[in-house]
Motif scaffolding. Structure first.
Motif, short mmCIF file in Angstrom:
data_model
loop_
_atom_site.label_atom_id
_atom_site.label_comp_id
_atom_site.label_asym_id
_atom_site.label_seq_id
_atom_site.Cartn_x
_atom_site.Cartn_y
_atom_site.Cartn_z
N ASP A 98 -1.51 14.87 9.27
CA ASP A 98 -2.95 14.63 9.20
C ASP A 98 -3.42 14.46 7.76
O ASP A 98 -4.23 13.57 7.47
CB ASP A 98 -3.72 15.77 9.88
N ARG A 99 -2.91 15.28 6.86
CA ARG A 99 -3.28 15.16 5.45
C ARG A 99 -2.75 13.84 4.87
O ARG A 99 -3.43 13.19 4.09
CB ARG A 99 -2.76 16.36 4.65
N PHE A 100 -1.53 13.45 5.26
CA PHE A 100 -0.99 12.17 4.81
C PHE A 100 -1.92 11.02 5.23
O PHE A 100 -2.21 10.13 4.43
CB PHE A 100 0.42 11.91 5.36
N LEU A 101 -2.37 11.05 6.48
CA LEU A 101 -3.24 9.98 6.96
C LEU A 101 -4.55 9.94 6.18
O LEU A 101 -5.10 8.86 5.93
CB LEU A 101 -3.49 10.13 8.47
N GLN A 102 -5.06 11.10 5.77
CA GLN A 102 -6.26 11.15 4.93
C GLN A 102 -5.99 10.54 3.55
O GLN A 102 -6.82 9.80 3.02
CB GLN A 102 -6.75 12.59 4.76
N ILE A 103 -4.83 10.85 3.00
CA ILE A 103 -4.45 10.31 1.69
C ILE A 103 -4.31 8.80 1.79
O ILE A 103 -4.80 8.05 0.94
CB ILE A 103 -3.13 10.97 1.20
N GLU A 104 -3.64 8.33 2.84
CA GLU A 104 -3.48 6.88 3.05
C GLU A 104 -4.84 6.21 3.17
O GLU A 104 -5.09 5.18 2.54
CB GLU A 104 -2.64 6.63 4.31
N GLU A 105 -5.73 6.79 3.96
CA GLU A 105 -7.06 6.22 4.13
C GLU A 105 -7.79 6.11 2.80
O GLU A 105 -8.37 5.07 2.48
CB GLU A 105 -7.87 7.10 5.09
N ARG A 106 -7.74 7.16 2.00
CA ARG A 106 -8.45 7.16 0.71
C ARG A 106 -7.93 6.06 -0.20
O ARG A 106 -8.71 5.32 -0.79
CB ARG A 106 -8.28 8.53 0.04
N HIS A 107 -6.62 5.93 -0.30
CA HIS A 107 -6.05 4.92 -1.20
C HIS A 107 -6.28 3.51 -0.69
O HIS A 107 -6.62 2.61 -1.46
CB HIS A 107 -4.56 5.18 -1.45
N VAL A 108 -6.12 3.29 0.61
CA VAL A 108 -6.30 1.95 1.16
C VAL A 108 -7.78 1.55 1.11
O VAL A 108 -8.11 0.42 0.73
CB VAL A 108 -5.74 1.84 2.59
N GLN A 116 8.09 12.78 1.45
CA GLN A 116 7.75 14.04 0.79
C GLN A 116 6.30 14.44 1.08
O GLN A 116 6.02 15.62 1.34
CB GLN A 116 7.92 13.92 -0.74
N ILE A 117 5.40 13.49 1.02
CA ILE A 117 3.99 13.79 1.29
C ILE A 117 3.84 14.31 2.72
O ILE A 117 3.17 15.32 2.95
CB ILE A 117 3.10 12.55 1.08
N ILE A 118 4.46 13.63 3.67
CA ILE A 118 4.36 14.04 5.07
C ILE A 118 4.97 15.42 5.27
O ILE A 118 4.39 16.29 5.93
CB ILE A 118 5.01 12.99 6.01
N SER A 173 0.82 -1.21 0.00
CA SER A 173 0.00 0.00 0.00
C SER A 173 0.86 1.27 0.00
O SER A 173 0.45 2.29 -0.56
CB SER A 173 -0.99 0.00 1.17
N ASP A 174 2.05 1.21 0.59
CA ASP A 174 2.94 2.37 0.54
C ASP A 174 3.36 2.66 -0.91
O ASP A 174 3.39 3.81 -1.33
CB ASP A 174 4.18 2.16 1.41
N ASP A 175 3.68 1.60 -1.66
CA ASP A 175 4.03 1.78 -3.07
C ASP A 175 2.85 2.33 -3.86
O ASP A 175 3.02 3.17 -4.75
CB ASP A 175 4.49 0.46 -3.70
N LEU A 176 1.65 1.84 -3.55
CA LEU A 176 0.44 2.32 -4.21
C LEU A 176 0.26 3.82 -3.97
O LEU A 176 0.02 4.58 -4.92
CB LEU A 176 -0.78 1.56 -3.69
N ILE A 177 0.41 4.25 -2.74
CA ILE A 177 0.26 5.67 -2.40
C ILE A 177 1.31 6.51 -3.13
O ILE A 177 0.98 7.54 -3.73
CB ILE A 177 0.38 5.88 -0.87
N GLN A 178 2.56 6.05 -3.10
CA GLN A 178 3.63 6.80 -3.76
C GLN A 178 3.41 6.89 -5.27
O GLN A 178 3.65 7.93 -5.88
CB GLN A 178 4.99 6.17 -3.45
#
Length: 167
Positions: free
Chosen positions: A57-67, A49-51, A35-40
């Motif tokens: 907080d925005r990174f966690l939202q991005i992670e949630e959306r992709h996962v 870079q995203i963090i 999932s980290d590769d998917l997000i990147q």
């Protein structure tokens, strides 16, 4: 395997989710997804870079959306250590997967995980590895179907334990 279509690996950073995930997928004839590769790939930036650019907080939202958007079958999915902060993402993964928690003792984690910034670990300013461990381990326990203590095991032994637990 019992009913679910995928296998998800959760746990602290540096526990070996990607290594074990690749080996497990090969062992059982599944595809592998990190999932980290998917997000990147989707964001066209590294996790760090995203963090750095958008904040935790925005990174966690991005992670949630992709996962929460993962739609696949017959995959072993290695997740980022912070995915357990999202009830939505974990609820989705629980519906489509059996969830295996790769557990590690704090002392071993401290030797494996030295540079949390360059690894893109989702950590709040001033937060230490010990704090992360204490915060996340109850969440890993909450969401897992299977828990494997990886303390003195090789990646191959962890895979063997996972296969035994799943089938």
């Amino acid at each position: 395997m019992k009913t679910k279509k995928n296998i998800v690996l959760i746990g602290m950073p540096a526990v070996g989710k990607s290594t074990v995930g690749n080996l497990l997928a090969q062992n059982i004839g599944f595809e592998f997804l990190d999932s980290d590769d998917l997000i990147q790939s989707k964001e066209q930036k590294t996790l760090s870079q995203i963090i750095f650019e958008k904040g935790l907080d925005r990174f966690l939202q991005i992670e949630e959306r992709h996962v929460a958007g993962i739609r696949c079958q017959n995959h072993v999915i290695a997740t980022g250590g912070s995915v357990v902060y999202s009830q939505k993402a974990m609820g989705h993964l629980g519906e489509i997967s059996r969830i295996i928690y790769l557990s590690i003792q704090l002392d071993m984690l401290l030797t494996r995980l030295s540079d949390i910034k360059s690894r893109g670990v989702a950590v709040r300013p001033g937060q230490k590895i010990v704090d992360l461990y204490k915060e996340r381990t109850p969440l890993y326990d909450k969401y897992c179907d299977i828990k494997i203590d990886c303390r003195s095991m090789t990646a191959e032994q962890v895979v063997e334990q996972a296969v035994t637990s799943l089938y």
